[in-house]
Write a protein that holds these residues in place. Structure first.
Motif: not given
Lengths: 286, 273, 368
Positions: C89-94
């Motif tokens: 639901q929310f952006p999961v990035i490194y």
């Protein structure tokens, strides 16, 4: 409305001026005089400062202090991180663990000294007994290395829980989705730690580092109570050193040394203030 | 769960148990020592008292020096917290609600004082307080500790107060509340937690502080922190007594931890220690 | 990509807690998500979508039933072992890495050679429209771009069997939502991704997916194309849930040649009545607001209604209408009209219910 603000602030300001500003002025004044009991102080300008900076005892205390603070940071931050990572995230054991962690933090520093005195003193302590059983040598009052290591151990025992609590709070704030994504991306535990956990702990770790940096630099009660600063000067850190000078009425020297000490801490404080408020604006724990 | 993960979890558990054990051992040792006779302490190494005694505690309760110093400590700490809160609450309110000339600088200067090593103030304080005739009184220590506690209290209170929306104040004034009424009836209950945290931290710091307390007192106002330092380097230290005194000084902290046990982690993250 | 299948999957959280009384979060689910198809799992909050999501991804092992990927039983496998990627639901990035490294991350972990990595990353970046951003720190992208990076990491590996999209537009700026959804659809088509888009928003589900499964109270109540769900709902619930506003559902009694409600009757042609293969009796009528013909003119067979609310939706209007009856609860329905029809509150209009759009339900099932 704006003037009203000052009314609210003035009582505090008065007390602080008497309590803080005035004394500093006194110190600045004394630092520039040579003071000898009985006779009037003589103005010597910056001579005291020069004397302090050239004094090998002072320099010894400074380097001892920096070494101590450095070791403290290295050990407490990494150990704190490891413990926080090992703590359960939820369930029955969370509350008892947190309480146990809180206890050392609330013990008066002097009592910490006492506790460790009882723990490490020859003839009555646990640590000497352990060494005796293992066939080694340990004497906190006579051996410089033992004394310094013990103070270090004491500080680690006392303050690591602070780092643990901060990091633990930070870890709770990391949504599970990140760990899931890292698992899907095939990252092993080390890579997950390096690319998910560590970046997200940036702000709490900085806070922990800054707090320990500041406070370890001012350590006083514990060495006083445990080793009295000895043997010799092995555990005489900066606070202790300057206090001794003040107590022995070398007021000019002590004042100058105080100011130099203050200056070092001030520089570090300023950096801390800038960094911490920046974290605060970014939204505390990430 | 994969076998590797299970193994890691087991190691974590062992590591944690070891850590907590090491954490509690020194405290236990002090407790242990406090209930022993001095002869037992010096002659044997026992993990729990073979001859249990409360004589150390009795001696402390009967000693005017010890009890006096506990009293002195309590006196100046309470005094200090009272004064600190009285001036810090209005100041924090000003910082959180209004922007005025020099407010950032003032705030920063306050923090600097918190960071300053206490030792710097040893000399001037001695001079100032003796000239004020307050040397060796609880007032001296109470006032001296303001140096550190006011900035701390203002810092914490400002944080909590800023969390309360300004609209609350404005609404109250529109509704016709006088400032005093607004403050006591509306604002104060909201910031109770913040005041609690500030009061607790100031109490702890003042209770524990050694340098200034030692410098400004000799006999009449000698606090317990100083009495505990007695006997360093001297012969014939009464270890049992020392242990008992240490345990007693622990009590305020232990009491507080018990009361906040559920809020500890939350409080720490919020409390801006 | 692959075909994902559930066989008799049920899950109750109470089992793990050792409780006696069981509540089934998902109950006897049998569904196949075909390879390369854009699927959606649609349902109101609390219907069990999240539990389904976690079972598909491997986070949760179902109390009963089996999960298959391309025929292979993966019920006991972990997320990583299933190779199902997920967009959250929310952006999961490194955020400590730039875009290039983010996309490359799964391949680096799989120890793919750097030349191969470069080729793949550039290809994926082009499909996602991120070529110009490869060197940017990923934290500097906007949320829509970040979600694309999330997606990119999912599709960059060859062994990915499917992508779960868990309400991926939740934190996207409303202005960018339509565009991102469009792009997601294009990417899915181009790469033949087996996608499962989980949402409570029917608009998202119906525009993205080719096959939609509707869930309610832990069960799948209908599977079909968006058109099928719209025009041929299996139950009044689906009729009402799909469409904005949803289908009007009215209670009535089926007779030989008409349907009688408390307030009025609707006449049937013989052909129509024959198609409804049940005897006379209680039933429910369903008709969509768009299908009702609203007119200011009274003609034969129309029924008068009073307007109580007029909503101007930009390109059309929605009227809420009532017909008074003896009891105090009025019959309330909605109809849709052209934007230029001038109507106002309190006015009486005449409604016609065309046979061809009528739906008949009995005991919550579609009859006709």
């Amino acid at each position: 409305m704006k003037n009203r603000a000052w009314y609210f602030v003035i009582p505090m300001l008065i007390l602080m001026s008497i309590g803080a500003f005035l004394p500093i002025m006194v110190v600045v004044n004394y630092s520039q005089h040579y003071i000898f009991a009985g006779s009037a102080p003589t103005f010597v300008g910056l001579e005291n400062f020069v004397e302090v900076l050239h004094d090998s005892q002072f320099r010894g205390a400074v380097s001892r202090q920096f070494l101590f603070t450095f070791m403290v940071l290295v050990i407490e931050i990494s150990l704190g991180l490891m413990v926080a990572l090992a703590l359960p995230k939820k369930g029955f054991w969370v509350a008892p663990c947190l309480v146990l962690l809180g206890i050392p933090l609330l013990i008066p520093y002097n009592v910490v000294g006492i506790i460790w005195r009882l723990f490490t003193q020859s003839d009555i302590g646990v640590i000497p007994k352990i060494f005796e059983v293992l066939g080694g040598y340990y004497n906190v009052t006579l051996d410089s290395f033992d004394a310094a290591s013990t103070i270090l151990l004491l500080d680690v025992w006392h303050w690591t829980p602070l780092v643990v609590l901060l990091v633990y709070a930070g870890l709770q704030a990391i949504p599970d989705a990140y760990y899931q994504a890292a698992a899907i991306d095939g990252a092993n535990s080390w890579r997950t730690f390096r690319f998910v956990t560590l970046p997200k702990l940036r702000s709490v770790l900085t806070l922990g580092i800054l707090l320990r940096l500041m406070d370890s630099f001012k350590i006083y009660s514990e060495p006083l109570l445990l080793t009295g600063g000895g043997p010799g000067t092995a555990t005489t850190y900066l606070s202790l050193f300057v206090a001794r000078k003040a107590e022995s009425y070398e007021l000019g020297y002590a004042s100058a040394a105080s100011l130099i000490y203050f200056f070092i801490v001030l520089v570090m404080s300023y950096a801390a203030f800038q960094i911490i408020t920046r974290i605060g604006k970014g939204g505390k724990v990430e | 769960m994969s076998p590797k993960k299970k193994k890691n979890k087991k190691y974590s558990k062992i590591f944690l148990i070891l850590y907590f054990f090491l954490l509690t051992v020194p405290i236990y040792w002090m407790l242990n020592t406090s209930f022993k006779f001095d002869t037992e302490i010096l002659s044997q190494f026992t993990l729990f008292p073979h001859k249990f005694t409360t004589k150390n505690y009795v001696e402390i309760f009967n000693s005017s020096v010890w009890m006096g110093s506990f009293l002195h400590s309590l006196e100046y700490v309470f005094l200090n917290v009272l004064i600190t809160l009285s001036v810090s609450i209005p100041a924090a309110y000003a910082f959180s609600r209004w922007k005025f000339k020099g407010d950032h600088h003032l705030f920063f200067w306050l923090l600097t004082n918190r960071m300053a090593p206490a030792v710097i103030f040893m000399i001037p304080f001695t001079q100032i307080y003796s000239s004020l005739g307050l040397f060796d009184t609880i007032w001296a220590v109470a006032l001296a500790h303001l140096l550190f506690n006011i900035p701390l209290a203002v810092w914490i209170l400002e944080g909590f107060m800023s969390g309360i929306p300004k609209e609350l104040d404005e609404t109250a004034f529109i509704d016709g509340y006088s400032f005093l009424q607004f403050f006591t009836r509306i604002f104060f209950p909201q910031i109770k937690a913040g005041i609690g945290v500030a009061a607790f931290l100031c109490f702890t710091f003042s209770w524990v502080e050694l340098i200034l307390a030692k410098t400004l007192t000799i006999i009449n106002a000698k606090p317990v922190v100083v009495t505990l330092t007695v006997g360093i380097g001297a012969e014939g230290i009464k270890w049992g007594l020392l242990g008992a005194a240490g345990v007693l000084t622990l009590i305020p902290g232990a009491v507080v931890v018990y009361f906040v046990r559920n809020n500890l982690a939350k409080g720490f993250a919020m409390g801006r220690v | 990509m692959a075909r994902i299948e559930f066989k008799n999957v049920s899950h109750s959280f109470e089992i793990a807690e050792g409780k006696e009384k069981l509540e089934w979060a998902v109950n006897d689910i049998n569904i196949i998500w075909e390879d390369g198809v854009a699927n959606a799992l649609l349902g109101p909050s609390g219907c069990g979508k999240t539990t389904m999501l976690n079972i598909i991804s491997g986070l949760l092992m179902p109390s009963e039933g089996k999960v298959y990927i391309d025929g292979k039983d993966v019920t006991e496998l972990s997320t990583r072992e299933r190779h199902i990627a997920q967009v959250f639901q929310f952006p999961v990035i490194y955020d400590s890495m730039n875009v290039y490294n983010n996309l490359a991350f799964p391949l680096v972990n799989a120890k793919v050679s750097s030349s191969k990595i470069r080729a793949k990353v550039e290809k994926i970046a082009e499909i996602l429209g991120l070529v110009d951003y490869l060197e940017f720190p990923s934290s500097k992208l906007n949320s829509a771009e970040k979600q694309k990076v999330s997606l990119g990491r999912g599709i960059i590996r060859d062994d990915t069997v499917g992508i779960l999209l868990d309400e991926p537009l939740t934190v996207i700026d409303p202005k960018m939502r339509g565009e991102l959804r469009r792009q997601l659809k294009i990417i899915q088509r181009e790469l033949n991704i087996t996608a499962i888009y989980v949402t409570h928003d029917q608009h998202e589900a119906l525009t993205f997916a080719d096959e939609v499964a509707i869930m309610k109270d832990g069960r799948i109540v209908q599977v079909g194309s968006p058109h099928e769900l719209y025009s041929d709902p299996e139950s009044p619930f689906i009729g009402y849930f799909i469409g904005s506003p949803g289908m009007n559902i009215l209670d009535g009694k089926l007779n030989k040649s008409n349907l009688s409600l408390k307030e009025f009757d609707i006449e049937f042609s013989k052909d129509f009545r024959d198609k409804i293969k049940i005897k006379n009796g209680e039933c429910q009528l369903g008709i969509r607001p768009e299908a009702i013909i609203t007119s200011k003119v009274k003609t034969k067979g129309t029924i008068p209604f009073e307007i109580i609310i007029v909503e101007n939706m930009g390109s059309y209007k929605i009227l809420t209408l009532i017909k008074k009856n003896e009891s105090n609860r009025n019959l309330r329905i909605k109809s849709r009209t052209d934007i230029d029809m001038s109507v106002s509150k309190g006015e009486t209009v005449y409604l016609k219910f065309p046979e061809e759009y009528l739906k008949i339900f009995k005991d919550n099932h579609k009859i006709y």
